[in-house]
Enzyme design. Sequence first.
Site, short mmCIF file in Angstrom:
data_model
loop_
_atom_site.label_atom_id
_atom_site.label_comp_id
_atom_site.label_asym_id
_atom_site.label_seq_id
_atom_site.Cartn_x
_atom_site.Cartn_y
_atom_site.Cartn_z
N ASP A 46 30.40 74.31 40.65
CA ASP A 46 31.03 75.63 40.66
C ASP A 46 30.01 76.72 40.97
O ASP A 46 28.83 76.59 40.63
CB ASP A 46 31.68 75.86 39.29
CG ASP A 46 32.70 76.98 39.32
OD1 ASP A 46 33.07 77.45 40.43
OD2 ASP A 46 33.13 77.41 38.24
N ASN A 105 43.00 73.95 44.33
CA ASN A 105 42.24 74.74 45.30
C ASN A 105 43.05 75.15 46.53
O ASN A 105 42.64 76.02 47.31
CB ASN A 105 40.95 74.03 45.73
CG ASN A 105 39.87 74.04 44.68
OD1 ASN A 105 39.02 73.16 44.62
ND2 ASN A 105 39.86 75.06 43.82
N SER A 147 39.95 70.60 44.40
CA SER A 147 40.94 70.21 43.40
C SER A 147 42.36 70.39 43.93
O SER A 147 42.59 71.08 44.94
CB SER A 147 40.76 71.06 42.13
OG SER A 147 41.28 72.36 42.35
N SER A 185 38.68 72.01 34.01
CA SER A 185 39.47 72.25 35.21
C SER A 185 40.11 70.99 35.81
O SER A 185 40.04 70.77 37.02
CB SER A 185 38.62 72.96 36.27
OG SER A 185 38.19 74.20 35.78
N ARG A 231 32.48 83.62 51.41
CA ARG A 231 32.46 82.52 50.45
C ARG A 231 32.06 81.19 51.10
O ARG A 231 31.38 80.37 50.50
CB ARG A 231 33.84 82.38 49.81
CG ARG A 231 34.22 83.58 48.94
CD ARG A 231 35.64 83.46 48.42
NE ARG A 231 35.83 82.22 47.70
CZ ARG A 231 35.46 82.03 46.42
NH1 ARG A 231 34.90 83.01 45.75
NH2 ARG A 231 35.64 80.87 45.83
N GLY A 234 31.11 80.51 45.58
CA GLY A 234 31.66 81.79 46.02
C GLY A 234 30.81 82.94 45.50
O GLY A 234 30.44 83.86 46.26
N ARG A 235 30.49 82.91 44.21
CA ARG A 235 29.68 84.00 43.62
C ARG A 235 28.29 84.04 44.24
O ARG A 235 27.73 85.10 44.48
CB ARG A 235 29.57 83.81 42.09
CG ARG A 235 30.75 84.38 41.34
CD ARG A 235 30.81 83.86 39.93
NE ARG A 235 31.34 82.49 39.91
CZ ARG A 235 31.32 81.70 38.85
NH1 ARG A 235 30.77 82.13 37.72
NH2 ARG A 235 31.83 80.50 38.89
C1 FPP Z 1 33.70 75.81 43.44
O1 FPP Z 1 32.98 77.01 43.60
C2 FPP Z 1 33.44 74.96 44.58
C3 FPP Z 1 34.40 74.41 45.37
C4 FPP Z 1 35.82 74.60 45.17
C5 FPP Z 1 34.01 73.61 46.54
C6 FPP Z 1 32.93 72.61 46.29
C7 FPP Z 1 32.42 72.21 47.58
C8 FPP Z 1 31.12 72.04 47.89
C9 FPP Z 1 30.00 72.08 46.95
C10 FPP Z 1 30.77 71.85 49.27
C11 FPP Z 1 30.68 70.62 49.89
C12 FPP Z 1 30.98 69.34 49.29
C13 FPP Z 1 30.83 68.23 50.02
C14 FPP Z 1 31.14 66.92 49.43
C15 FPP Z 1 30.38 68.26 51.40
P1 FPP Z 1 33.79 78.35 43.79
O2 FPP Z 1 34.04 78.55 45.23
O3 FPP Z 1 35.01 78.32 42.93
O4 FPP Z 1 32.77 79.40 43.27
P2 FPP Z 1 33.13 80.75 42.49
O5 FPP Z 1 33.68 80.33 41.15
O6 FPP Z 1 31.80 81.42 42.38
O7 FPP Z 1 34.10 81.50 43.31
#
Ligand code: FPP
Length: 246
Positions: free
Chosen positions: A24, A72, A69, A200, A37, A27-28
């Site tokens: 996680d 998502n 997820s 989550s 993002r 995005g931040r």
């Molecule tokens: C959550 O951070 C992250 C995701 C929903 C995507 C995870 C994907 C990757 C790490 C990229 C690639 C993976 C592979 C296997 C190639 P968020 O976007 O919710 O962050 P935030 O809470 O800061 O908004």
Amino acid sequence: MAGVPQPQSDLIPGCPRHVAIIMDGNGRWATQRGRPRLYGHHAGARRVREIVECCPIFGVDYLTIFAFSTENWKRTQVEVAGLMNLFRRYIIKETRALVTSGVRVRFIGDRVRLDRKLTQMMTELEAATAQNSRVHLTIAINYGGRDEVARATKRLAADVAAGNLSPDAVDEETLPRYLDTHVLPDPDLVIRTSGEARISNFLLWQSAYSEYEFIDTLWPDFTQAEFQRLCTAFGGRDRRYGGVRR
Ligand code: FPP
């Protein structure tokens, strides 16, 4: 890279055999840099490679990562499409390294909603790495723990209806055989980055007795050294599984 663990010399005593990670904070991380993002997701994908690389060095046999997820899909169409594109690019870019470095890749989650090209690439990567066993990398895409249990129950009910399984035979050993993770051990350690202390909908059944680490680091900043620290700390945990200290 400075500080990177060296092969054969950094096996961690008491290392978790199976680590699951909720990656996680992409995005931040991007927003802090004034970038879109998706920039954060791309940085996050590079971290995946680094963490996979150090698993056999530390003694982690199974790594399971939460990439997308079932919830998502609520993100903007641009972000969802960008993530799907990133998964395709990851497979294209990483296949050779994964095959030659002994990583066996599996995907969990419901593939029905994913685009056909992507699911085809996922199946091909699973086949290309099927003989590997140095590290087992499981990538969760369109995965939700509740959805997984519901899909498993549907298949189990179909077996009961067909007379292949007696309702009396359904117990804690039977149900997990229908889960996406049926060939994996339960995770010993679940890590969530970015300061959020919730699971989550990740590996709900499987993590009943996992140890948890909620850390503030945003996923794109997560280093091999921090992974090493968490795996080392795990070795000191007293796991009683509801029993008493031995
Ligand atoms: C959550 O951070 C992250 C995701 C929903 C995507 C995870 C994907 C990757 C790490 C990229 C690639 C993976 C592979 C296997 C190639 P968020 O976007 O919710 O962050 P935030 O809470 O800061 O908004």
